[in-house]
Structures are given as C-alpha cells and as structure tokens.
Scaffold this motif. Structure first.
Motif, PDB file in Angstrom:
ATOM      1  N   TRP A  24       0.807  -1.277  -0.006  1.00 24.08           N
ATOM      2  CA  TRP A  24       0.009   0.004   0.037  1.00 24.08           C
ATOM      3  C   TRP A  24       0.813   1.222  -0.109  1.00 24.08           C
ATOM      4  CZ3 TRP A  24      -5.236   0.094  -0.182  1.00 24.08           C
ATOM      5  CH2 TRP A  24      -5.995  -0.751  -0.133  1.00 24.08           C
ATOM      6  N   LEU A  25       0.539   2.308  -0.754  1.00 25.89           N
ATOM      7  CA  LEU A  25       1.368   3.463  -0.819  1.00 25.89           C
ATOM      8  C   LEU A  25       0.198   4.600  -0.783  1.00 25.89           C
ATOM      9  CD1 LEU A  25       3.842   4.938  -1.152  1.00 25.89           C
ATOM     10  CD2 LEU A  25       3.569   4.763  -3.629  1.00 25.89           C
ATOM     11  N   VAL A  26       0.210   5.558   0.295  1.00 28.41           N
ATOM     12  CA  VAL A  26      -0.599   6.779   0.150  1.00 28.41           C
ATOM     13  C   VAL A  26       0.504   7.909  -0.091  1.00 28.41           C
ATOM     14  CG1 VAL A  26      -1.881   7.978   1.643  1.00 28.41           C
ATOM     15  CG2 VAL A  26      -1.961   5.422   1.855  1.00 28.41           C
ATOM     16  N   PHE A  27       0.146   8.909  -0.938  1.00 18.79           N
ATOM     17  CA  PHE A  27       1.166   9.659  -1.284  1.00 18.79           C
ATOM     18  C   PHE A  27       0.283  10.965  -1.852  1.00 18.79           C
ATOM     19  CE2 PHE A  27       0.461   7.310  -5.089  1.00 18.79           C
ATOM     20  CZ  PHE A  27       0.150   8.193  -5.897  1.00 18.79           C
ATOM     21  N   GLY A  28       0.800  12.137  -2.062  1.00 13.81           N
ATOM     22  CA  GLY A  28       0.015  13.299  -2.319  1.00 13.81           C
ATOM     23  C   GLY A  28       0.905  14.569  -2.002  1.00 13.81           C
ATOM     24  N   SER A 121      -0.180  11.077 -22.204  1.00 14.97           N
ATOM     25  CA  SER A 121       0.237  12.102 -23.549  1.00 14.97           C
ATOM     26  C   SER A 121       0.910  13.347 -23.127  1.00 14.97           C
ATOM     27  CB  SER A 121      -0.861  12.599 -24.332  1.00 14.97           C
ATOM     28  OG  SER A 121      -1.950  13.182 -23.310  1.00 14.97           O
ATOM     29  N   SER A 122       0.702  13.693 -21.816  1.00 10.54           N
ATOM     30  CA  SER A 122       1.223  15.160 -21.601  1.00 10.54           C
ATOM     31  C   SER A 122       2.691  15.204 -21.310  1.00 10.54           C
ATOM     32  CB  SER A 122       0.759  15.622 -20.275  1.00 10.54           C
ATOM     33  OG  SER A 122       1.311  16.738 -19.577  1.00 10.54           O
ATOM     34  N   ARG A 123       3.612  16.144 -21.693  1.00 12.47           N
ATOM     35  CA  ARG A 123       4.915  16.059 -21.584  1.00 12.47           C
ATOM     36  C   ARG A 123       5.275  17.238 -20.613  1.00 12.47           C
ATOM     37  NH1 ARG A 123       6.526  12.293 -21.735  1.00 12.47           N
ATOM     38  NH2 ARG A 123       4.395  11.663 -21.622  1.00 12.47           N
ATOM     39  N   GLU A 124       4.050  17.874 -20.019  1.00 15.36           N
ATOM     40  CA  GLU A 124       4.043  18.503 -18.841  1.00 15.36           C
ATOM     41  C   GLU A 124       3.723  17.896 -17.550  1.00 15.36           C
ATOM     42  OE1 GLU A 124       2.900  23.248 -19.659  1.00 15.36           O
ATOM     43  OE2 GLU A 124       1.248  21.415 -20.258  1.00 15.36           O
ATOM     44  N   ALA A 125       2.539  17.283 -17.518  1.00 13.45           N
ATOM     45  CA  ALA A 125       2.125  16.687 -16.234  1.00 13.45           C
ATOM     46  C   ALA A 125       2.676  15.180 -16.170  1.00 13.45           C
ATOM     47  CB  ALA A 125       0.731  16.665 -16.311  1.00 13.45           C
ATOM     48  N   ILE A 126       4.126  15.170 -15.818  1.00 13.91           N
ATOM     49  CA  ILE A 126       4.685  13.798 -15.889  1.00 13.91           C
ATOM     50  C   ILE A 126       4.989  13.243 -14.295  1.00 13.91           C
ATOM     51  CG2 ILE A 126       5.459  14.166 -18.065  1.00 13.91           C
ATOM     52  CD1 ILE A 126       8.224  14.988 -16.972  1.00 13.91           C
ATOM     53  N   ASP A 127       4.682  14.101 -13.432  1.00 12.65           N
ATOM     54  CA  ASP A 127       4.937  13.812 -11.988  1.00 12.65           C
ATOM     55  C   ASP A 127       3.677  13.186 -11.577  1.00 12.65           C
ATOM     56  OD1 ASP A 127       7.381  14.691 -11.848  1.00 12.65           O
ATOM     57  OD2 ASP A 127       7.110  16.277 -10.570  1.00 12.65           O
ATOM     58  N   PRO A 128       3.905  12.536 -10.192  1.00 13.15           N
ATOM     59  CA  PRO A 128       2.659  11.533  -9.965  1.00 13.15           C
ATOM     60  C   PRO A 128       1.453  12.662  -9.780  1.00 13.15           C
ATOM     61  CG  PRO A 128       4.566  10.844  -8.715  1.00 13.15           C
ATOM     62  CD  PRO A 128       5.227  12.097  -9.580  1.00 13.15           C
ATOM     63  N   LEU A 129       0.212  11.872  -9.775  1.00 15.37           N
ATOM     64  CA  LEU A 129      -1.148  12.445  -9.751  1.00 15.37           C
ATOM     65  C   LEU A 129      -1.188  13.665 -10.685  1.00 15.37           C
ATOM     66  CD1 LEU A 129      -1.300  12.827  -5.916  1.00 15.37           C
ATOM     67  CD2 LEU A 129      -2.064  10.983  -7.370  1.00 15.37           C
ATOM     68  N   TRP A 130      -0.570  13.450 -11.952  1.00 18.46           N
ATOM     69  CA  TRP A 130      -0.965  14.427 -13.016  1.00 18.46           C
ATOM     70  C   TRP A 130      -0.388  15.928 -12.749  1.00 18.46           C
ATOM     71  CZ3 TRP A 130      -3.341  17.466 -17.012  1.00 18.46           C
ATOM     72  CH2 TRP A 130      -3.196  17.128 -18.330  1.00 18.46           C
ATOM     73  N   GLN A 131       0.648  16.034 -12.052  1.00 16.93           N
ATOM     74  CA  GLN A 131       1.222  17.408 -11.691  1.00 16.93           C
ATOM     75  C   GLN A 131       2.460  17.794 -12.666  1.00 16.93           C
ATOM     76  OE1 GLN A 131      -0.194  19.029  -9.111  1.00 16.93           O
ATOM     77  NE2 GLN A 131      -1.466  17.468  -9.802  1.00 16.93           N
ATOM     78  N   SER A 132       2.311  18.948 -12.998  1.00 10.76           N
ATOM     79  CA  SER A 132       3.691  19.454 -13.766  1.00 10.76           C
ATOM     80  C   SER A 132       4.754  19.411 -13.009  1.00 10.76           C
ATOM     81  CB  SER A 132       3.393  20.991 -14.075  1.00 10.76           C
ATOM     82  OG  SER A 132       4.429  21.474 -14.983  1.00 10.76           O
ATOM     83  N   ARG A 133       6.065  18.908 -13.631  1.00 10.25           N
ATOM     84  CA  ARG A 133       7.320  18.943 -12.976  1.00 10.25           C
ATOM     85  C   ARG A 133       7.983  20.181 -13.207  1.00 10.25           C
ATOM     86  NH1 ARG A 133      11.032  14.217 -14.499  1.00 10.25           N
ATOM     87  NH2 ARG A 133       9.436  13.044 -13.265  1.00 10.25           N
TER      88      ARG A 133
END
Length: 405
Positions: A24-28, A121-133
């Motif tokens: 189990w992994l809980v993150f955010g 598809s995104s080249r921006e939102a490549i970090d976990p939880l569809w976040q921009s790096r």
C-alpha cells in the motif's frame, strides 16, 4: 440482465482480482497558492478570463495505490479545493482504475486498465497525480485536457522490454463518459491553470444569450465533463510512443468520443475528435525540452437547427533548466486558436499567445515553493455579448507553497 461483449470481456479479465495483502502506498500533496491578475473575470466565475480567481486557495491531492502483486494494481486519485474563505470548491475523484500487467515473451508486456484515467500524453504533467514537473500552471493544451478529457473505459497498452535502450508502446482505448468534451472550448475558449476536474463536477459557462434561447435545453448551471455516458456510443483513442529511454520521446495519438450531437438529460453529446503530438528531449542532466501540438474539431446540434461547429488547435514549447539540485527555472511559449465554422450562432472564434516564466525551489523532498509570471495576448469574439471587451489579454503572478507526503 444481459451484458454487452465489452462488459463481459472486462469482467472476465479482472475476475481473478487477488484479495491477498500487498504493498500500500499513500502519497500526495497539500498546496497553498495565491495569485494576482490583471484580466477579465475568471472562467471559474462564469466569465471568459483565462486564469483562476484573483485570490488565495488551498488544494489537496491524495493518491492511494495498492499492488498485491506484480500483475495487479489499484489506483485512486482524489482532490479537494477551498477558496480564500475556506469554502469547498470541489471534492471528488480525479482517477480511479484497476490495472493488470501481463508479462509476455522477450520482456514485453501488456498493461490493461479499467476505470477513469489520464492517457499518457502530456509532456508537462509527468509527475505523480498528473502534476507538472516544471511550472505552477499547465499550458492551454493540458488545461483543457484537465478540464474536459479523461476517458472512462478500458485501455490496453503493449510495451517492449524495459531493459531495452529503445522505447516502444502502442495503446488502444475504448471509453464513454466524455460526451460533453468540447463544450468549454466552444462557449468559453482556452484557459491556463492547474485545476483537475473531478468526476461529476459541473463547471460554469459564460452567460451567452444563445444558452437561454437556441440551446435552452442545456442545463443552466454549466457543463459536466465527466459522468454517465449520454448517447451510449463508445469512443476510442489510439496512440504510439517511440524513443530512447531517459533521452527523448515522440508521441502521437488520435482521439474520438463519437458523440451523436444530440441533447440528453440537459447535456449535449458533442462530437469531438482531435490529433495530439508530443516530443520530449533531455539534453543532459540539467536541460529538458518539451513540446506538444493538438488540433481537432467539435460540434453539437443538428445542421437544420441551432448548432455549433468549431476547429481548434494549440501548441506549446517548453525549456526547463535545473541549475541546482534544489532549483529549477522553466519558460513556456504557447499559441492557441479556435475557428467558428457554423456561422449561425455567436462567433466562437478564440485566439491567444504568450509566455510563462517559472522558478521552483525544493529545499527537501517534502517541500516545494514556486513563483510564476504569465502573460497571454488573447481575443475572444463572443465576450462582447456578456459585456466584456473582445480583447481579453491579461497577466497573472502566482506563488505557491507545497508540502508533499
């Protein structure tokens, strides 16, 4: 009750879901953000402004990932937002899916997901939880994806051996629940933010006269991007990704929701189809270059009655420099356009271009601070109908403190 062939196949595939204990992994993260802009009223308040509210807000994203084995995975992604007064703005699910990995000969594999998910598809939102790096905001391209396009269905992806120096992936998706995608583009235009719509959420539309006359059947509280399928027609997406691992990637996809253009329970099923292309190049350990282009068309209503038809396209290019392990600076330039093709309702033409500059500081694995400036020169033809100048240009300064767990 008789099941469709698609439903039967999905149930058969996921019937062996294991009940054994697993990892189990809980993150955010929790983020406090504030912005100051010089622009028309925000789209989130029913205007045609490109940015979010000119105030402070809190947001939280949480991911729960369970992997009982190498073959199985359960993923849940939820988010919540409040405004500066502490009032809840959105609370719900962003993604929820079950995945199964099938390992094949020569190191290749099949990955099957069922649920609601972002396509890769995104080249921006490549970090976990569809976040921009790279930046605090997303481009107009990915802001629209965040608002209106997130398949609810089944995705099958074949991948080559991860130990290979080259990378190759083919993917096919069958989906529903995205019938209203295209509504915001046509009646409001493009925007730029980092807000991910949740399942069942209703987003506001501008107070256009035609929404009270020619399209009086449209629900008056806005548009619901994700929910039960409206027209019963299955949409599809197909994609390919090639590249050299940790060096560069090229992506292409075709997406079509196959909407029937008719009114269903207060929502139109828009016929939305688009191509998307992306590229990413990691020049060295410090520099990353990325770009995406999206173009398509959408429409609703019958040709003999009130209807809307538009063509749309948007492109961005991004350069990011991690000049220190704790510091990253990024610059993005983008352009977007919508062409009105129906000529029978208001003019839905939309234009915009401009830069975004960002600096991110991450002093530890749990903290990230950001500062961003964005300026978009924009024109929205229908804004005069709601008492706003057609030249909707504006700029915004954003700051954010983010705690990651």
């Amino acid at each position: 009750m008789r099941r469709s062939p698609l439903t039967a196949a999905v149930l058969a595939l996921f019937a062996p879901w294991a009940h054994a204990e697993g990892d189990w992994l809980v993150f955010g993260h929790v983020a406090a953000a504030a912005s100051a802009n010089q622009a028309p009223d925000s789209w989130s308040q029913g205007g045609v402004g490109r940015y979010l509210d000119d105030d402070a807000r809190l947001s939280a994203h949480i991911g729960i990932n369970w992997q009982p084995s190498l073959e199985w995975e359960l993923m849940i992604h939820a988010r919540a937002d409040t405004d500066s007064d502490g009032n809840a703005q959105a609370l719900g699910l962003v993604e929820t899916y079950v995945a199964r990995n099938v390992f094949l000969d020569h190191g290749s594999s099949l990955r099957v997901r069922a649920g609601q998910f972002f396509l890769p598809s995104s080249r921006e939102a490549i970090d976990p939880l569809w976040q921009s790096r790279y930046q605090l905001s997303l481009s107009a391209l990915n802001s629209w994806i965040a608002e209106e396009y997130r398949p609810i269905g089944v995705d099958v992806a074949w991948r080559n051996d991860p130990e290979s120096a080259s990378e190759l992936e083919f993917g096919l998706t069958a989906f529903g629940g995205n019938d209203s995608s295209g509504t915001l583009l046509a009646w409001r235009g493009f925007s730029s933010h980092d807000r991910l719509s949740v399942l069942g959420e209703v987003l506001p539309l501008p107070a256009l006269p035609t929404l009270d006359s020619g399209f009086a059947g449209q629900r008056d509280d806005g548009s619901k991007p994700f929910g039960p399928d409206l027209d019963g027609r299955i949409g599809y997406a197909a994609r390919i990704r090639v590249g050299q691992r940790e060096r560069f990637r090229l992506l292409a996809s075709l997406n079509d929701n196959r909407g029937d253009r008719e009114l269903h329970r207060g929502e139109y099923a828009w016929a939305t189809r688009f191509w998307q292309f992306g590229a990413e190049w990691r020049w060295n350990e410090s520099w990353t270059l990325a770009a995406e282009h999206l173009q398509g068309r959408t429409g609703m209503g019958t040709q003999t009655g009130p209807h809307v038809d538009i063509d749309y396209r948007t492109t961005y290019a991004l350069a990011s420099w991690q000049f220190h392990p704790e510091w990253r600076a990024s610059a993005r330039w983008e352009r977007f356009a919508i062409d009105d093709r129906d000529g029978v309702q208001e003019d839905n033409s939309d234009r915009g271009h401009g830069p975004t500059l960002s600096v991110l500081y991450s002093p530890s694995e749990h903290w990230r601070f950001g500062l961003e400036w964005q300026h978009l020169n924009t024109h929205h033809a229908a804004s005069s109908l709601i008492g706003t100048e057609t030249e909707t240009a504006g700029q915004v300064v954003r700051v954010e403190a983010r705690f990651l767990f």
